[in-house]
Design an enzyme around this catalytic site. Structure first.
Site, PDB file in Angstrom:
ATOM      1  N   GLU A 261      70.951 -40.771 -16.304  1.00  0.00           N
ATOM      2  CA  GLU A 261      70.729 -39.436 -15.763  1.00  0.00           C
ATOM      3  C   GLU A 261      70.319 -39.649 -14.324  1.00  0.00           C
ATOM      4  O   GLU A 261      69.225 -40.149 -14.042  1.00  0.00           O
ATOM      5  CB  GLU A 261      69.632 -38.751 -16.570  1.00  0.00           C
ATOM      6  CG  GLU A 261      69.641 -37.260 -16.406  1.00  0.00           C
ATOM      7  CD  GLU A 261      68.303 -36.771 -15.984  1.00  0.00           C
ATOM      8  OE1 GLU A 261      68.185 -36.430 -14.794  1.00  0.00           O
ATOM      9  OE2 GLU A 261      67.394 -36.759 -16.810  1.00  0.00           O
ATOM     10  N   CYS A 300      64.990 -33.242 -11.141  1.00  0.00           N
ATOM     11  CA  CYS A 300      66.418 -33.539 -11.227  1.00  0.00           C
ATOM     12  C   CYS A 300      67.218 -32.265 -11.478  1.00  0.00           C
ATOM     13  O   CYS A 300      68.417 -32.225 -11.251  1.00  0.00           O
ATOM     14  CB  CYS A 300      66.678 -34.567 -12.322  1.00  0.00           C
ATOM     15  SG  CYS A 300      65.825 -34.194 -13.848  1.00  0.00           S
TER      16      CYS A 300
HETATM   17  P1  NDP Z   1      64.949 -45.315  -8.499  1.00  0.00           P
HETATM   18  O1  NDP Z   1      66.336 -45.314  -8.991  1.00  0.00           O
HETATM   19  O2  NDP Z   1      64.605 -46.178  -7.365  1.00  0.00           O
HETATM   20  O3  NDP Z   1      63.951 -45.669  -9.657  1.00  0.00           O
HETATM   21  C1  NDP Z   1      64.075 -45.141 -10.965  1.00  0.00           C
HETATM   22  C2  NDP Z   1      63.529 -46.156 -11.946  1.00  0.00           C
HETATM   23  O4  NDP Z   1      64.345 -47.322 -11.914  1.00  0.00           O
HETATM   24  C3  NDP Z   1      62.136 -46.617 -11.634  1.00  0.00           C
HETATM   25  O5  NDP Z   1      61.444 -46.821 -12.846  1.00  0.00           O
HETATM   26  C4  NDP Z   1      62.374 -47.911 -10.920  1.00  0.00           C
HETATM   27  O6  NDP Z   1      61.282 -48.778 -10.982  1.00  0.00           O
HETATM   28  C5  NDP Z   1      63.530 -48.453 -11.706  1.00  0.00           C
HETATM   29  N1  NDP Z   1      64.310 -49.455 -11.009  1.00  0.00           N
HETATM   30  C6  NDP Z   1      64.554 -49.569  -9.689  1.00  0.00           C
HETATM   31  N2  NDP Z   1      65.356 -50.618  -9.468  1.00  0.00           N
HETATM   32  C7  NDP Z   1      65.632 -51.170 -10.661  1.00  0.00           C
HETATM   33  C8  NDP Z   1      66.408 -52.291 -11.075  1.00  0.00           C
HETATM   34  N3  NDP Z   1      67.091 -53.022 -10.228  1.00  0.00           N
HETATM   35  N4  NDP Z   1      66.457 -52.574 -12.395  1.00  0.00           N
HETATM   36  C9  NDP Z   1      65.797 -51.824 -13.299  1.00  0.00           C
HETATM   37  N5  NDP Z   1      65.051 -50.767 -12.946  1.00  0.00           N
HETATM   38  C10 NDP Z   1      64.974 -50.448 -11.643  1.00  0.00           C
HETATM   39  O7  NDP Z   1      64.595 -43.861  -8.203  1.00  0.00           O
HETATM   40  P2  NDP Z   1      63.221 -43.291  -7.679  1.00  0.00           P
HETATM   41  O8  NDP Z   1      62.409 -42.893  -8.871  1.00  0.00           O
HETATM   42  O9  NDP Z   1      62.556 -44.150  -6.681  1.00  0.00           O
HETATM   43  O10 NDP Z   1      63.766 -42.074  -6.936  1.00  0.00           O
HETATM   44  C11 NDP Z   1      64.630 -42.295  -5.835  1.00  0.00           C
HETATM   45  C12 NDP Z   1      65.630 -41.202  -5.772  1.00  0.00           C
HETATM   46  O11 NDP Z   1      66.301 -41.043  -7.007  1.00  0.00           O
HETATM   47  C13 NDP Z   1      65.042 -39.850  -5.514  1.00  0.00           C
HETATM   48  O12 NDP Z   1      64.763 -39.670  -4.197  1.00  0.00           O
HETATM   49  C14 NDP Z   1      66.133 -38.982  -6.034  1.00  0.00           C
HETATM   50  O13 NDP Z   1      67.125 -38.828  -5.069  1.00  0.00           O
HETATM   51  C15 NDP Z   1      66.669 -39.719  -7.205  1.00  0.00           C
HETATM   52  N6  NDP Z   1      66.127 -39.257  -8.458  1.00  0.00           N
HETATM   53  C16 NDP Z   1      66.930 -38.528  -9.230  1.00  0.00           C
HETATM   54  C17 NDP Z   1      66.476 -38.050 -10.418  1.00  0.00           C
HETATM   55  C18 NDP Z   1      67.383 -37.303 -11.278  1.00  0.00           C
HETATM   56  O14 NDP Z   1      67.167 -37.264 -12.474  1.00  0.00           O
HETATM   57  N7  NDP Z   1      68.407 -36.686 -10.747  1.00  0.00           N
HETATM   58  C19 NDP Z   1      65.110 -38.259 -10.888  1.00  0.00           C
HETATM   59  C20 NDP Z   1      64.327 -39.036  -9.977  1.00  0.00           C
HETATM   60  C21 NDP Z   1      64.853 -39.538  -8.839  1.00  0.00           C
HETATM   61  P3  NDP Z   1      60.293 -48.951  -9.732  1.00  0.00           P
HETATM   62  O15 NDP Z   1      59.715 -47.590  -9.493  1.00  0.00           O
HETATM   63  O16 NDP Z   1      59.286 -49.906 -10.235  1.00  0.00           O
HETATM   64  O17 NDP Z   1      61.122 -49.430  -8.605  1.00  0.00           O
END
Ligand code: NDP
Length: 680
Positions: A261, A300
């Protein structure tokens, strides 16, 4: 230095600080910039966590039936609800106002409650669930097919976004738990302190079996390397990270299921029928403003694209801007604040960049994303940003491609419904869209045009507004997820969300084998005609397959006349011999279907008080062969399925009813639903 968050791994709390010299990354309060906690997963044995889930948690959950699992969830949600003040307090640090926290915290608990009750109502009290009807595969019925769902002996890894540290965990955990899967939760680092607190309270409660929930605080490291074919990853976050996960060898070649998602440029479309004097006008403005400001637009499901008819685009832009300009932005600890900060200064920087990109083809109408003053709080240390409304120029590209994950929306206009659909589709797939109109024809055209691009669509008007839960609220009983850019995943949706985690297998075999395997009596399998009427048996002594075969009874013309007069059902096929003779299906007077069902009840019922408490309905009633005056009927009633209720001293018994005529031809088939005491 603040506390280093811990992980709950393989049955114990683990602190990376036990690895000499690890300090962890600081996590700052979104509004004040003060350090709340530190985070690191250094030294954590992720392979051991996956192993613990599979060998300890999974087997313990799968000892329980669906209903027993669901009841534990109810206990859990009740327990957590009693502790919520503590969660609300810590939630302030994430930048959440009280209302934002309500969505996250109470919304999370509500989802768990909902899974508990829906699972008990819609799944059997068993460990296997049937999917769909029995399929007869041969001519005589000795070879049948039945799809069944079983639990996978794997682990459900859940990687969550920063915006919903509580709901994000629970909306994934609850369906996985009912499905028999242990969860390994990895919250986004930025707000992981709140998830850690909730997990701590869950573990302390001892309500869930050990191993069914583990917490990974910090980086996911090499976690995916330890996953295999029975394991799954459910991810919510950015499209960028989703892309990395999609290319991981465990997903590409190792058979790990990945459910995504990700980004979503959700839209709200105003119908051309709506003018500023209609109630729908205000509903539209309120919807857009709510979605831009709840969680500071970090949802989201927030509305990023505001699609309105050209004729009212200026007026609507002004109306939204006017409403937004009255919003107080600042530290959520201040009660006058309507909108809190973004999750971090880094996140604010990301949103500023996104607005800059949007400006290539849209003009800012309201708000200055670079402002650091004018807030109820320190705009240098707190990640505050006032709402930003843009107006797209003709042929704009960026508003359909760039997701500003903050209080930002772009107004764009259309001249025809087709154009509105085309604009919506340019989001390339979204979680949710809303259509605000009071015209049913407009609603149908827009919804059918938008549906292939959306996971959920809200149709809002004056009639449903009083009870509408709004554009941005995913509900546990409705699917959450969307096609294309939104990730292509699907979560929630009631029991669908449970079944997504389970393996569907088509089982082929004899009726007796299918009865033994599914625990549900299968047509064609053995019936046990009991010496005593089965209505004399409580659940303690009743068995699947127990049967009563009634005496035959002739249905006379007098019976049919009497029934017509008594009930008032004087349809010509029961009362007018000449007209009935003209009917090519009947060729003469026939008995009412409900007369047959009523007489069948009279034939199979055992009247004296006993363990059968009530008849609460029939399912799947079909009339197969007309019964003419003078024909006889006979009924066979067989225990098909027994579902003891965990919270009552009775349960449901589903009986297979087969009514045949004097030639043995099936006249009617249906399931009779009764409530039966557990003990005599
Ligand atoms: P990320 O994709 O950076 O992070 C989401 C999750 O993935 C976090 O738990 C993060 O951990 C983890 N993660 C990051 N890199 C890896 C990896 N290589 N392997 C496994 N897990 C990983 O999104 P953010 O939460 O930082 O949000 C960034 C952007 O994402 C927002 O600005 C927005 O644009 C979008 N977003 C969209 C959503 C939606 O549902 N549409 C919801 C939230 C965000 P960690 O935090 O420890 O890096």
């Amino acid at each position: 230095m603040s506390r280093l968050l811990e992980s709950y791994a393989a049955g114990r709390w683990y602190a990376a600080s036990s690895q000499g010299g690890v300090e962890g990354d600081p996590l700052l309060d979104a509004a004040t910039g003060e350090e709340v906690a530190r985070i690191s997963s250094a030294g954590l044995d992720l392979g051991a966590m996956a192993h613990h889930a599979r060998t300890v948690g999974g087997p313990a959950i799968r000892e329980l039936t669906f209903h027993e699992r669901a009841l534990l969830l109810k206990d859990l949600a009740t327990h957590l609800t009693g502790l919520k003040d503590e969660f609300y307090e810590l939630s302030l640090a994430t930048g959440a106002t009280r209302r934002d926290s309500w969505i996250d915290i109470d919304g999370g608990f509500g989802t768990v409650f909902s899974y508990s009750s829906k699972s008990r109502r819609e799944l059997p009290n068993d460990i296997v669930a049937c999917d769909g009807d029995l399929e007869q595969l041969g001519r005589t019925g000795v070879f049948m097919g039945q799809h069944v769902y079983t639990s996978r002996p794997g682990v459900a890894v859940q990687i969550n976004a920063f915006n919903f540290p509580v709901w994000g965990m629970l909306e994934k955990l609850a369906p996985a738990f009912v499905a028999g899967l242990p969860s390994l939760v990895k919250p986004a680092s930025q707000t992981a302190y709140l998830t850690e607190l909730v997990v701590r309270r869950i573990i302390e409660s001892g309500i869930l079996p050990e191993g069914s929930l583990q917490l990974l605080s910090g980086s996911a490291g090499d976690l995916l390397d330890h996953l295999g074919v029975q394991d799954s990853v459910a991810f919510t976050g950015s499209a960028h990270t989703a892309g990395i996960l999609r290319q991981h060898p465990s997903v590409l070649h190792g058979g790990v299921t990945l459910q995504v998602e990700a980004d979503s440029l959700n839209c709200s479309v105003l119908g051309p029928d709506v003018t500023s004097s209609d109630p729908e006008w205000d509903l539209f403005v309120t919807g857009v403003v709510t979605e831009m400001t709840a969680k500071a637009g970090q949802k989201c499901t927030a509305i990023r694209r505001v699609i309105v008819p050209s004729a009212v685009a200026d007026e609507m832009t002004d109306a939204i801007a006017a409403r937004l300009s009255s919003i107080t932005v600042g530290n959520p600890a201040d009660e006058s604040v309507r909108m809190g900060p973004l999750a971090s200064l880094g996140q604010r920087e990301e949103v500023r960049k996104a607005v800059e990109a949007l400006r290539s083809s849209a003009d800012v109408v309201l708000g200055d994303p670079t402002a650091t003053s004018g807030f109820a709080g320190d705009g240098e240390r707190g990640a505050f940003m006032s709402p930003v409304l843009l107006r797209a120029r003709a042929g704009a590209v960026e508003p359909h491609d760039v997701e500003p994950f903050g209080p930002v929306s772009t107004v764009m206009s259309y001249d025809s419904l087709d154009e509105a659909v085309t604009l919506a589709a340019r989001g390339k797939g979204s979680l949710v869209g809303s259509v605000v109109t009071h015209d049913p024809a407009v609603a149908r055209t827009l919804v059918l045009g938008l549906a292939p691009w959306h996971g959920r669509i809200l149709v809002l008007d004056r009639d449903d507004a009083p009870e509408s839960t709004g554009h941005g609220s995913p509900l546990p009983m409705l699917v959450h997820g969307g096609p294309g850019r939104a990730g292509g995943g699907e979560e929630l949706g009631g029991v669908r969300g449970v079944l997504h985690h389970m393996q569907r297998t088509a089982i082929q075999g004899s009726p007796d084998m299918l009865t033994a395997i599914t625990g549900r009596w299968t047509r064609g399998s053995q019936r046990t005609v009991t010496p005593e009427h089965p209505f004399r048996h409580s659940l303690a002594t009743l068995a699947v397959g127990d049967t009563i075969v009634s005496e035959p009874r002739v249905i006379s013309l007098d019976d049919i006349d009497h029934f017509s007069e008594f009930t008032g059902d004087t349809f010509y096929a029961h009362t007018d011999p000449e007209a009935a003779a003209q009917n090519e299906l009947f060729g003469g007077i026939v008995a009412h279907g409900y007369l047959i069902v009523s007489m069948a009840a009279g034939l199979f019922v055992d009247p004296a008080p006993g363990p059968v408490l009530a008849n609460f309905g029939v399912d799947n009633l079909r009339f197969l062969t007309p019964v003419k005056a003078g024909d006889s009927i006979q009924v066979t009633l067989t225990v098909k399925q027994m579902t003891p209720r965990a919270t009552a001293d009775y349960g449901e018994v589903r009986w297979d009813a087969l009514v045949v005529n004097g030639d043995g031809e099936p006249v009617a088939t249906y399931d009779v639903l009764t409530l039966v005491a557990k003990e005599a």
